[in-house]
Design a protein around this motif. Structure first.
Motif, mmCIF file in Angstrom:
data_model
loop_
_atom_site.group_PDB
_atom_site.id
_atom_site.type_symbol
_atom_site.label_atom_id
_atom_site.label_comp_id
_atom_site.label_asym_id
_atom_site.label_seq_id
_atom_site.Cartn_x
_atom_site.Cartn_y
_atom_site.Cartn_z
ATOM 1 N N GLY A 200 0.809 -1.211 0.000
ATOM 2 C CA GLY A 200 0.000 0.000 0.000
ATOM 3 C C GLY A 200 0.842 1.260 0.000
ATOM 4 O O GLY A 200 0.538 2.222 -0.719
ATOM 5 N N LEU A 201 1.911 1.256 0.786
ATOM 6 C CA LEU A 201 2.784 2.429 0.829
ATOM 7 C C LEU A 201 3.501 2.629 -0.500
ATOM 8 O O LEU A 201 3.500 3.730 -1.048
ATOM 9 C CB LEU A 201 3.804 2.294 1.959
ATOM 10 C CG LEU A 201 4.859 3.393 2.023
ATOM 11 C CD1 LEU A 201 4.209 4.730 2.330
ATOM 12 C CD2 LEU A 201 5.917 3.059 3.045
ATOM 13 N N CYS A 202 4.112 1.591 -1.031
ATOM 14 C CA CYS A 202 4.889 1.740 -2.266
ATOM 15 C C CYS A 202 4.005 2.082 -3.456
ATOM 16 O O CYS A 202 4.309 3.007 -4.219
ATOM 17 C CB CYS A 202 5.671 0.463 -2.550
ATOM 18 S SG CYS A 202 6.977 0.133 -1.367
ATOM 19 N N LEU A 203 2.911 1.368 -3.617
ATOM 20 C CA LEU A 203 2.032 1.626 -4.747
ATOM 21 C C LEU A 203 1.323 2.965 -4.605
ATOM 22 O O LEU A 203 1.212 3.728 -5.571
ATOM 23 C CB LEU A 203 1.019 0.494 -4.892
ATOM 24 C CG LEU A 203 0.248 0.426 -6.187
ATOM 25 C CD1 LEU A 203 1.212 0.287 -7.361
ATOM 26 C CD2 LEU A 203 -0.714 -0.729 -6.166
ATOM 27 N N GLY A 204 0.869 3.271 -3.403
ATOM 28 C CA GLY A 204 0.209 4.557 -3.171
ATOM 29 C C GLY A 204 1.144 5.742 -3.353
ATOM 30 O O GLY A 204 0.765 6.762 -3.930
ATOM 31 N N ALA A 205 2.376 5.607 -2.889
ATOM 32 C CA ALA A 205 3.340 6.697 -3.056
ATOM 33 C C ALA A 205 3.698 6.884 -4.516
ATOM 34 O O ALA A 205 3.827 8.016 -4.997
ATOM 35 C CB ALA A 205 4.595 6.423 -2.232
ATOM 36 N N GLY A 206 3.844 5.787 -5.256
ATOM 37 C CA GLY A 206 4.148 5.894 -6.679
ATOM 38 C C GLY A 206 3.044 6.587 -7.442
ATOM 39 O O GLY A 206 3.289 7.423 -8.310
ATOM 40 N N ARG A 207 1.816 6.261 -7.118
ATOM 41 C CA ARG A 207 0.689 6.902 -7.812
ATOM 42 C C ARG A 207 0.486 8.336 -7.361
ATOM 43 O O ARG A 207 0.101 9.188 -8.155
ATOM 44 C CB ARG A 207 -0.573 6.097 -7.603
ATOM 45 C CG ARG A 207 -0.447 4.755 -8.266
ATOM 46 C CD ARG A 207 -1.754 4.121 -8.494
ATOM 47 N NE ARG A 207 -1.490 2.782 -9.018
ATOM 48 C CZ ARG A 207 -2.158 2.275 -10.002
ATOM 49 N NH1 ARG A 207 -3.103 2.962 -10.569
ATOM 50 N NH2 ARG A 207 -1.881 1.070 -10.414
ATOM 51 N N ALA A 208 0.725 8.607 -6.084
ATOM 52 C CA ALA A 208 0.548 9.973 -5.589
ATOM 53 C C ALA A 208 1.609 10.919 -6.157
ATOM 54 O O ALA A 208 1.304 12.053 -6.525
ATOM 55 C CB ALA A 208 0.606 9.991 -4.062
ATOM 56 N N VAL A 209 2.842 10.458 -6.228
ATOM 57 C CA VAL A 209 3.920 11.286 -6.759
ATOM 58 C C VAL A 209 3.829 11.345 -8.278
ATOM 59 O O VAL A 209 4.154 12.363 -8.889
ATOM 60 C CB VAL A 209 5.293 10.753 -6.287
ATOM 61 C CG1 VAL A 209 6.436 11.463 -6.964
ATOM 62 C CG2 VAL A 209 5.413 10.884 -4.786
ATOM 63 N N GLY A 210 3.384 10.257 -8.894
ATOM 64 C CA GLY A 210 3.278 10.216 -10.345
ATOM 65 C C GLY A 210 4.574 9.847 -11.037
ATOM 66 O O GLY A 210 4.701 9.993 -12.243
ATOM 67 N N ARG A 211 5.524 9.377 -10.295
ATOM 68 C CA ARG A 211 6.820 8.965 -10.842
ATOM 69 C C ARG A 211 7.228 7.647 -10.205
ATOM 70 O O ARG A 211 6.757 7.282 -9.135
ATOM 71 C CB ARG A 211 7.904 9.996 -10.517
ATOM 72 C CG ARG A 211 7.596 11.402 -10.928
ATOM 73 C CD ARG A 211 8.203 11.692 -12.256
ATOM 74 N NE ARG A 211 7.762 12.995 -12.728
ATOM 75 C CZ ARG A 211 8.562 13.922 -13.148
ATOM 76 N NH1 ARG A 211 9.851 13.720 -13.124
ATOM 77 N NH2 ARG A 211 8.086 15.050 -13.604
ATOM 78 N N ARG A 212 8.130 6.964 -10.861
ATOM 79 C CA ARG A 212 8.620 5.696 -10.339
ATOM 80 C C ARG A 212 9.422 5.902 -9.055
ATOM 81 O O ARG A 212 9.451 5.032 -8.186
ATOM 82 C CB ARG A 212 9.470 5.008 -11.395
ATOM 83 C CG ARG A 212 9.857 3.616 -11.009
ATOM 84 C CD ARG A 212 10.396 2.847 -12.160
ATOM 85 N NE ARG A 212 9.253 2.412 -12.966
ATOM 86 C CZ ARG A 212 9.359 1.939 -14.188
ATOM 87 N NH1 ARG A 212 10.525 1.860 -14.753
ATOM 88 N NH2 ARG A 212 8.292 1.560 -14.849
ATOM 89 N N GLY A 213 10.068 7.051 -8.920
ATOM 90 C CA GLY A 213 10.838 7.325 -7.706
ATOM 91 C C GLY A 213 9.981 7.346 -6.457
ATOM 92 O O GLY A 213 10.459 7.063 -5.368
ATOM 93 N N GLY A 214 8.697 7.678 -6.612
ATOM 94 C CA GLY A 214 7.790 7.662 -5.473
ATOM 95 C C GLY A 214 7.571 6.269 -4.922
ATOM 96 O O GLY A 214 7.304 6.102 -3.736
ATOM 97 N N ALA A 215 7.678 5.260 -5.754
ATOM 98 C CA ALA A 215 7.539 3.880 -5.290
ATOM 99 C C ALA A 215 8.873 3.289 -4.863
ATOM 100 O O ALA A 215 8.927 2.434 -3.982
ATOM 101 C CB ALA A 215 6.924 3.020 -6.391
ATOM 102 N N VAL A 216 9.951 3.764 -5.463
ATOM 103 C CA VAL A 216 11.277 3.212 -5.154
ATOM 104 C C VAL A 216 11.779 3.718 -3.804
ATOM 105 O O VAL A 216 12.432 2.968 -3.066
ATOM 106 C CB VAL A 216 12.265 3.541 -6.290
ATOM 107 C CG1 VAL A 216 13.682 3.175 -5.911
ATOM 108 C CG2 VAL A 216 11.852 2.823 -7.564
ATOM 109 N N ALA A 217 11.484 4.957 -3.451
ATOM 110 C CA ALA A 217 11.996 5.525 -2.198
ATOM 111 C C ALA A 217 11.515 4.750 -0.966
ATOM 112 O O ALA A 217 12.338 4.351 -0.130
ATOM 113 C CB ALA A 217 11.637 6.998 -2.099
ATOM 114 N N PRO A 218 10.210 4.483 -0.793
ATOM 115 C CA PRO A 218 9.828 3.692 0.383
ATOM 116 C C PRO A 218 10.300 2.242 0.306
ATOM 117 O O PRO A 218 10.582 1.631 1.337
ATOM 118 C CB PRO A 218 8.296 3.775 0.410
ATOM 119 C CG PRO A 218 7.889 4.216 -0.920
ATOM 120 C CD PRO A 218 9.035 4.973 -1.510
ATOM 121 N N ALA A 219 10.411 1.688 -0.902
ATOM 122 C CA ALA A 219 10.915 0.327 -1.036
ATOM 123 C C ALA A 219 12.372 0.252 -0.592
ATOM 124 O O ALA A 219 12.783 -0.713 0.064
ATOM 125 C CB ALA A 219 10.772 -0.157 -2.475
#
Length: 140
Positions: A62-81
């Motif tokens: 939820g955190l990784c996918l939600g952050a990626g969609r909220a930021v709109g970039r792949r870095g949004g999902a990579v940072a929490p991962a």
């Protein structure tokens, strides 16, 4: 000058720029939040074995996918991962006193390998920056 406009290049051909200060702060915050989720999941998964493991992996997804969609970039999902991975790897080491967080059992291995798989899937499913303009689209 011949009056012709210079050819536009693809956004992917542009040089990389460092992120803005706000975006960098957002990525650092997501990294720390991923580390917190990793520590919480490491403590939760052995407490309630099947349910705790699923809850810990669902929280990471939820955190990784939600952050990626909220930021709109792949870095949004990579940072929490990345934060999750760093925290979990640091928790796998044992202390000189013999204390450890992860016991040698199926639940710990499922948490580690499942968390890595979830992080890779979420980073893959995150939105990617697309170039603008009709010249870069196939079939036009």
């Amino acid at each position: 000058m011949s009056g012709r406009t210079p050819p536009t290049t693809s956004a992917l051909a542009q040089p990389l720029r460092p992120p803005s200060l706000g975006r960098a702060a957002l990525y650092v915050g997501l990294f720390v939040l991923g580390a917190v989720i990793g520590v919480a999941g490491a403590l939760l998964q052995p407490a309630w074995f099947p349910g705790g493991l699923l809850l810990a992996l669902a929280a990471e997804a939820g955190l990784c996918l939600g952050a990626g969609r909220a930021v709109g970039r792949r870095g949004g999902a990579v940072a929490p991962a990345a934060g999750w991975a760093l925290a979990v790897v640091l928790l796998t080491t044992s202390r000189p006193e013999g204390d450890f967080v992860f016991a040698a059992g199926s639940g710990s291995y499922l948490f580690l390998l499942g968390g890595i798989a979830v992080a890779v899937m979420c980073a893959t499913l995150a939105p990617v920056r697309q170039p603008d303009g009709d010249a870069v689209r196939l079939g036009k």
